[in-house]
Motif scaffolding. Structure first.
Motif, PDB file in Angstrom:
ATOM      1  N   VAL A 185       2.551  75.236  32.898  1.00 15.59           N
ATOM      2  CA  VAL A 185       2.490  76.007  31.664  1.00 15.59           C
ATOM      3  C   VAL A 185       1.410  77.077  31.794  1.00 15.59           C
ATOM      4  O   VAL A 185       0.321  76.835  32.307  1.00 15.59           O
ATOM      5  CB  VAL A 185       2.221  75.079  30.460  1.00 15.59           C
ATOM      6  CG1 VAL A 185       0.859  74.398  30.568  1.00 15.59           C
ATOM      7  CG2 VAL A 185       2.337  75.838  29.140  1.00 15.59           C
TER       8      VAL A 185
ATOM      9  N   PRO B  42       5.614  76.364  24.410  1.00 18.50           N
ATOM     10  CA  PRO B  42       4.919  76.644  25.675  1.00 18.50           C
ATOM     11  C   PRO B  42       5.497  77.845  26.403  1.00 18.50           C
ATOM     12  O   PRO B  42       6.700  78.107  26.360  1.00 18.50           O
ATOM     13  CB  PRO B  42       5.173  75.362  26.472  1.00 18.50           C
ATOM     14  CG  PRO B  42       6.531  74.913  26.006  1.00 18.50           C
ATOM     15  CD  PRO B  42       6.600  75.267  24.538  1.00 18.50           C
TER      16      PRO B  42
ATOM     17  N   TYR C 121       2.452  69.922  27.865  1.00 18.64           N
ATOM     18  CA  TYR C 121       3.109  70.563  29.007  1.00 18.64           C
ATOM     19  C   TYR C 121       2.211  70.632  30.238  1.00 18.64           C
ATOM     20  O   TYR C 121       2.668  71.045  31.311  1.00 18.64           O
ATOM     21  CB  TYR C 121       3.612  71.952  28.604  1.00 18.64           C
ATOM     22  CG  TYR C 121       4.999  71.875  28.008  1.00 18.64           C
ATOM     23  CD1 TYR C 121       6.113  72.282  28.722  1.00 18.64           C
ATOM     24  CD2 TYR C 121       5.202  71.342  26.733  1.00 18.64           C
ATOM     25  CE1 TYR C 121       7.382  72.176  28.190  1.00 18.64           C
ATOM     26  CE2 TYR C 121       6.468  71.238  26.183  1.00 18.64           C
ATOM     27  CZ  TYR C 121       7.555  71.647  26.921  1.00 18.64           C
ATOM     28  OH  TYR C 121       8.817  71.531  26.391  1.00 18.64           O
ATOM     29  N   SER C 122       0.968  70.212  30.081  1.00 22.11           N
ATOM     30  CA  SER C 122       0.117  70.043  31.255  1.00 22.11           C
ATOM     31  C   SER C 122       0.355  68.683  31.903  1.00 22.11           C
ATOM     32  O   SER C 122      -0.234  68.371  32.938  1.00 22.11           O
ATOM     33  CB  SER C 122      -1.357  70.187  30.863  1.00 22.11           C
ATOM     34  OG  SER C 122      -1.620  71.504  30.437  1.00 22.11           O
TER      35      SER C 122
ATOM     36  N   VAL D   6      -8.623  74.731  23.265  1.00 24.86           N
ATOM     37  CA  VAL D   6      -7.664  75.819  23.317  1.00 24.86           C
ATOM     38  C   VAL D   6      -8.443  77.103  23.047  1.00 24.86           C
ATOM     39  O   VAL D   6      -9.290  77.154  22.157  1.00 24.86           O
ATOM     40  CB  VAL D   6      -6.525  75.615  22.296  1.00 24.86           C
ATOM     41  CG1 VAL D   6      -7.030  75.549  20.876  1.00 24.86           C
ATOM     42  CG2 VAL D   6      -5.487  76.713  22.422  1.00 24.86           C
TER      43      VAL D   6
ATOM     44  N   VAL E  28      -4.487  79.757  25.549  1.00 22.97           N
ATOM     45  CA  VAL E  28      -4.439  79.022  26.813  1.00 22.97           C
ATOM     46  C   VAL E  28      -5.323  77.790  26.682  1.00 22.97           C
ATOM     47  O   VAL E  28      -6.161  77.697  25.777  1.00 22.97           O
ATOM     48  CB  VAL E  28      -4.921  79.882  28.007  1.00 22.97           C
ATOM     49  CG1 VAL E  28      -3.965  81.033  28.254  1.00 22.97           C
ATOM     50  CG2 VAL E  28      -6.343  80.388  27.774  1.00 22.97           C
ATOM     51  N   LEU E  29      -5.124  76.853  27.594  1.00 25.10           N
ATOM     52  CA  LEU E  29      -5.913  75.624  27.594  1.00 25.10           C
ATOM     53  C   LEU E  29      -7.081  75.770  28.548  1.00 25.10           C
ATOM     54  O   LEU E  29      -6.938  76.244  29.670  1.00 25.10           O
ATOM     55  CB  LEU E  29      -5.036  74.442  28.030  1.00 25.10           C
ATOM     56  CG  LEU E  29      -5.585  73.032  27.775  1.00 25.10           C
ATOM     57  CD1 LEU E  29      -5.716  72.768  26.282  1.00 25.10           C
ATOM     58  CD2 LEU E  29      -4.670  71.993  28.419  1.00 25.10           C
TER      59      LEU E  29
ATOM     60  N   ALA F 191       0.644  79.446  29.069  1.00 28.16           N
ATOM     61  CA  ALA F 191       0.026  79.717  27.768  1.00 28.16           C
ATOM     62  C   ALA F 191       0.923  79.096  26.707  1.00 28.16           C
ATOM     63  O   ALA F 191       1.883  78.382  27.021  1.00 28.16           O
ATOM     64  CB  ALA F 191      -0.130  81.223  27.549  1.00 28.16           C
ATOM     65  N   ALA F 192       0.604  79.373  25.452  1.00 28.50           N
ATOM     66  CA  ALA F 192       1.465  78.931  24.353  1.00 28.50           C
ATOM     67  C   ALA F 192       1.410  79.975  23.251  1.00 28.50           C
ATOM     68  O   ALA F 192       0.407  80.682  23.088  1.00 28.50           O
ATOM     69  CB  ALA F 192       1.017  77.571  23.819  1.00 28.50           C
TER      70      ALA F 192
ATOM     71  N   LEU G   6       0.196  72.712  24.700  1.00 31.92           N
ATOM     72  CA  LEU G   6      -0.389  72.998  26.008  1.00 31.92           C
ATOM     73  C   LEU G   6      -0.776  71.710  26.726  1.00 31.92           C
ATOM     74  O   LEU G   6      -0.557  71.562  27.932  1.00 31.92           O
ATOM     75  CB  LEU G   6      -1.615  73.894  25.841  1.00 31.92           C
ATOM     76  CG  LEU G   6      -1.327  75.375  25.569  1.00 31.92           C
ATOM     77  CD1 LEU G   6      -2.582  76.089  25.082  1.00 31.92           C
ATOM     78  CD2 LEU G   6      -0.781  76.060  26.811  1.00 31.92           C
ATOM     79  N   THR G   7      -1.350  70.774  25.986  1.00 30.67           N
ATOM     80  CA  THR G   7      -1.732  69.501  26.584  1.00 30.67           C
ATOM     81  C   THR G   7      -0.503  68.727  27.037  1.00 30.67           C
ATOM     82  O   THR G   7      -0.469  68.157  28.132  1.00 30.67           O
ATOM     83  CB  THR G   7      -2.539  68.661  25.580  1.00 30.67           C
ATOM     84  OG1 THR G   7      -3.693  69.407  25.160  1.00 30.67           O
ATOM     85  CG2 THR G   7      -2.997  67.351  26.203  1.00 30.67           C
TER      86      THR G   7
END
Length: 246
Positions: free
Chosen positions: A205, A198, A165-166, A129, A123-124, A207-208, A162-163
């Motif tokens: 999002v 993602p 999709y944020s 991460v 997760v971010l 998690a990944a 993650l970044t």
């Protein structure tokens, strides 16, 4: 009803000098945990209440309370203290992490069985991460990360996806969102490559998930990419099904 907050000897307990000597030897973290524990099911407390419930000298209780207010773990309203928003955020984050890891477990193991590669879940957290899970057999030792590890997001495929999709702007992140995956080489170790997808859509999002292994075995091919993306979608479906059930 709150205990008497008057500044009396009784509030400190009958052995204040002994307690002071003992508390000075106790690790600060232990005393901090003791102070936070005083708020369990008690709501708002005064400094005298905290000293009474913990057995700490008033001076020690006051010092720790002030420090906790400064970092946002407690909030102060006049003479009353209560749990702070930052502590609530951390608690919510921990609950979310546990829910994601529990939902993802079977799918992470299945992806590892199908690819024979190391599988990560992360997760971010700000610009880092945080790894929640890792599944791998012989290859696991090649990847230096473990559950609880933290790395700069820009170094890893997990962090990049993650970044992106944020909602982060930039051509690199645009390309990741268009492809639905991120790729990195040497981010988790020299000679290693990773593909990440993602768990969730842009802006929400959760998690990944990634596969990682020797670069010669990790190519951005249809079968491997599809496997990672399918796993991410399966984890998301399980999380949504659980939320709907609740």
């Amino acid at each position: 009803m709150l205990p008497n907050t008057a500044d009396t000897r009784h509030d400190e307990g009958p052995t204040a000098e002994t307690t002071e000597s003992h508390s000075s030897r106790a690790p600060l973290l232990d005393r901090t945990a003791t102070v936070l524990g005083a708020f369990d099911r008690r709501g708002r407390l005064t400094m005298s209440d905290v000293a009474h419930h913990t057995g700490l000298p008033r001076s020690s209780a006051h010092r720790i309370l002030d420090q906790l207010v400064r970092i946002g773990w407690l909030a102060r309203d006049d003479m009353f203290y209560s749990l702070g928003t930052r502590l609530m955020e951390l608690g919510s984050f921990a609950v979310e992490q546990n829910q994601i890891l529990d939902a993802a477990g079977p799918y992470l193991r299945r992806l590892h069985d199908r690819t024979a590669l190391v599988v990560h879940l992360a997760v971010l957290d700000g610009t880092d991460v945080v790894y929640l899970g890792k599944v791998g057999d012989v290859l696991a030792r090649l990847s230096p990360v473990r559950a609880g590890s933290r790395m700069p997001a820009g170094r890893t495929a997990l962090g990049k996806v993650l970044t992106a999709y944020s909602g982060a702007p930039g051509s690199e992140y645009d390309a990741i969102r268009e492809a639905g995956i991120a790729f990195d080489r040497d981010g988790n170790g020299v000679g290693l490559a990773c593909i990440a997808a993602p768990v969730g859509a842009v802006g929400c999002v959760r998690a990944a998930v990634s596969v990682c292994g020797p670069a010669e075995h990790v190519a951005v091919t249809g079968q491997l990419v599809t496997g990672v993306q399918d796993t991410a979608r399966a984890i998301l479906r399980r999380l949504e099904d659980r939320r709907a059930h609740v």
